[in-house]
Scaffold this active site. Structure first.
Site: not given
Ligand code: 13P
Length: 335
Positions: A33, A177, A219, A261-263, A292
């Protein structure tokens, strides 16, 4: 810590209009990041970046908790105030990522299983002393031609159940998750089937391991089209499929579900959550635990000018929290 206290923490994590900010990137992930905005991956940069996020003015209005990484849980602001104190003063519950990452699953090329159970009891005891009230473990399920295998799903869900049991023993709420990745050209129906099989296996394993469901948070990943699928499902189709899948698999006594959000783009992640919450009454609150989709705009601003853009970066964090908080109530509008 009593059962009542676990339930109380879990319910506070999904209080109406509030969600979680995930800032638990491992040192390897935060390196990527920071590299994306040309910032060196030093401990001081990681600390300063997380300080900017956690000291966002009024963050607690829309954020109930934050997931930290081991290093961050031990860090303080530039003025020497422990991050955990900053959070508690802002009404934000400290959480901690406790898994040690996804490693290749032997015998199943291309599939992974999350590690980190060895020594977890002792680590959880220390995290509880440091102030963590919930802990996250991420399993990764990849969709491909012959994947996921039942073995991969089962191995990951078994590990999730063992970690959840250790958390509850330590008085920490487990945030389980099982992430079904968006990577691939599969359509939304394939994602539905894999997510359904994963959640069935997960709740079966939690039951086998005597997990208190009322003191657990899920999650989840949303049911979406693969990122490379030619035909992308609409916001409404994603909302409908995700809710159908959750209703088919998740017990009604779970206190709440938060999504990763996974992208997905920032706006998409918010729109999907909002659309789900407009669909009428559900057994559980649906909120967010975005990494993200909470941070990307702020990271760009801060990376471009750490001092000059500091306030602006915090404003974007607040705006993302506010928008996602509204989406958690089904009250967000895109303009
Ligand atoms: P993303 O929202 O960026 O997927 O991150 C959430 C998270 O904590 C993944 O484990």
């Amino acid at each position: 810590m009593s059962i009542d206290q676990l339930e109380e923490i879990a319910r506070a994590m999904v209080a109406p209009g509030k969600g979680i900010i995930a800032i638990d990137e491992s040192t390897a992930t935060i390196a990527k990041r920071l590299a994306s905005v040309n910032v060196e991956n030093s401990e001081e940069h990681r600390r300063a970046y997380r300080e900017m996020l956690l000291t966002t003015p009024n963050l607690g209005q829309h954020i109930s908790g934050a997931i930290l990484y081991d290093e961050t849980l031990r860090q303080s602001t530039r003025d020497g105030v422990p991050f955990t104190k900053v959070m508690l003063d802002a009404g934000i519950i400290p959480g901690i990522k406790v898994d040690m990452g996804a490693k290749p699953l032997a015998g199943f090329p291309g599939e992974v299983v999350t590690e980190g159970l060895d020594g977890l009891r002792d680590r959880l005891a220390e995290y509880a002393k440091l102030g963590a009230r919930f802990a996250k473990w991420r399993a990764v399920i990849r969709i491909a031609e012959d994947a996921p295998s039942g073995t991969c799903i089962e191995a990951n869900c078994h590990a999730l159940a063992r970690y959840a049991a250790l958390c509850q023993e330590a008085g920490i709420v487990p945030m389980v998750e099982p992430e079904v990745l968006m990577d691939g050209d599969h359509d939304i129906d394939v994602c539905y089937d894999v997510t359904e099989a994963t959640l069935r296996s997960l709740f079966g394993a939690l039951y086998e391991h005597n997990i208190l469901i009322e003191g657990t948070i899920l999650k989840a990943s949303m049911v979406v089209s693969g990122a490379d699928c030619e035909e992308q499902a609409s916001v409404d189709e994603v909302a409908e499929a995700t809710i159908r899948c959750l209703k088919a698999t998740v017990p009604a006594n779970l206190p709440g579900i938060v999504f990763l959000s996974g992208g997905q783009s920032d706006e998409r992640a918010t729109a999907h959550l909002d659309a789900m919450n407009r669909k009428g009454s559900l057994p559980w609150p649906l909120s967010f635990s975005y990494g993200r989709a909470m941070q990307s705009a702020a990271l760009k601003l801060w990376g471009a000018d750490m001092v000059g853009n500091y306030d602006k970066a915090q404003e974007t964090v607040f705006h993302r929290a506010r928008d996602n908080g509204l989406a958690a109530l089904g009250q967000w509008s895109s303009n």
